[in-house]
Design a protein around this motif. Structure first.
Motif, PDB file in Angstrom:
ATOM      1  N   ASP A  34      46.631  18.940 -11.806  1.00 56.54           N
ATOM      2  CA  ASP A  34      47.936  19.014 -11.132  1.00 56.54           C
ATOM      3  C   ASP A  34      48.560  17.631 -11.056  1.00 56.54           C
ATOM      4  OD1 ASP A  34      47.703  21.733 -10.722  1.00 56.54           O
ATOM      5  OD2 ASP A  34      46.835  21.505  -8.716  1.00 56.54           O
ATOM      6  N   ARG A  35      49.871  17.579 -11.284  1.00 53.97           N
ATOM      7  CA  ARG A  35      50.630  16.337 -11.117  1.00 53.97           C
ATOM      8  C   ARG A  35      51.085  16.237  -9.672  1.00 53.97           C
ATOM      9  NH1 ARG A  35      55.058  16.231 -15.952  1.00 53.97           N
ATOM     10  NH2 ARG A  35      53.644  16.699 -17.672  1.00 53.97           N
ATOM     11  N   LYS A  36      51.178  15.014  -9.194  1.00 52.77           N
ATOM     12  CA  LYS A  36      51.736  14.820  -7.855  1.00 52.77           C
ATOM     13  C   LYS A  36      53.249  14.770  -7.979  1.00 52.77           C
ATOM     14  CE  LYS A  36      47.957  12.456  -5.608  1.00 52.77           C
ATOM     15  NZ  LYS A  36      47.552  11.323  -4.800  1.00 52.77           N
ATOM     16  N   GLU A  41      53.528  20.735 -11.003  1.00 55.83           N
ATOM     17  CA  GLU A  41      53.389  20.824 -12.445  1.00 55.83           C
ATOM     18  C   GLU A  41      51.919  20.602 -12.780  1.00 55.83           C
ATOM     19  OE1 GLU A  41      56.997  19.227 -14.832  1.00 55.83           O
ATOM     20  OE2 GLU A  41      56.581  17.786 -13.221  1.00 55.83           O
ATOM     21  N   THR A  42      51.471  21.237 -13.846  1.00 53.30           N
ATOM     22  CA  THR A  42      50.075  21.133 -14.248  1.00 53.30           C
ATOM     23  C   THR A  42      49.998  20.758 -15.715  1.00 53.30           C
ATOM     24  OG1 THR A  42      49.493  22.847 -12.646  1.00 53.30           O
ATOM     25  CG2 THR A  42      47.876  22.364 -14.345  1.00 53.30           C
ATOM     26  N   ASP A  43      49.112  19.805 -16.025  1.00 52.52           N
ATOM     27  CA  ASP A  43      48.823  19.438 -17.408  1.00 52.52           C
ATOM     28  C   ASP A  43      47.474  20.025 -17.783  1.00 52.52           C
ATOM     29  OD1 ASP A  43      51.116  17.745 -17.922  1.00 52.52           O
ATOM     30  OD2 ASP A  43      50.208  16.315 -16.541  1.00 52.52           O
TER      31      ASP A  43
END
Length: 132
Positions: A34-36, A41-43
């Motif tokens: 997960d992006r902060k 958003e998730t990579d």
């Protein structure tokens, strides 16, 4: 030059293990990180481990587990079915560690990777500088 990355995320599927033609073990996983930020958003990262690292990863990791990975970023170039050149980013795993405990209902039937046996220490083995 330095090529090192660290990621912490969850396995999106069980590890896939195979052998190369030369008999070397290879384990592939996908990790969701997960992006902060304001919007979630998730990579998703493809990661590969070889040899004993890969064997242990295939044996102990399962879908949904939290994992920490240290490795090198590698850019793979290939030609797809339509003949178009493509690129993908992989992380070649140098070290990994499961960061959560087993889920409720799962029993630890085997020891974790690379267990270090605990020695037994008896009180008589300790030199006490304050003893008479």
């Amino acid at each position: 030059m330095i090529n090192q990355c660290t990621i912490v995320g969850r396995l999106v599927a069980d590890p896939e293990s195979r052998q190369t033609q030369g008999g070397k073990s290879v384990c592939s996983i996908r990790v969701a990180v997960d992006r902060k930020g304001r919007e979630k958003e998730t990579d998703f990262f493809s990661c590969t481990a070889f040899g004993q690292q890969g064997d242990a990863l295939a044996e102990y990791a399962q879908k949904g587990r939290l994992i920490g990975i240290v490795g090198k970023i590698q850019l793979d170039q290939y030609v797809n079915k339509e003949g178009v050149k493509q690129q993908s980013v992989k992380i070649m795993i140098d070290n990994w560690q499961l960061l959560d405990s087993r889920r409720d209902g799962e029993q630890a039937t085997q020891s974790p990777p690379n267990p270090k046996p605990a020695g037994t220490l008896k009180v008589d083995d300790i030199d006490d500088p304050f003893a008479d």
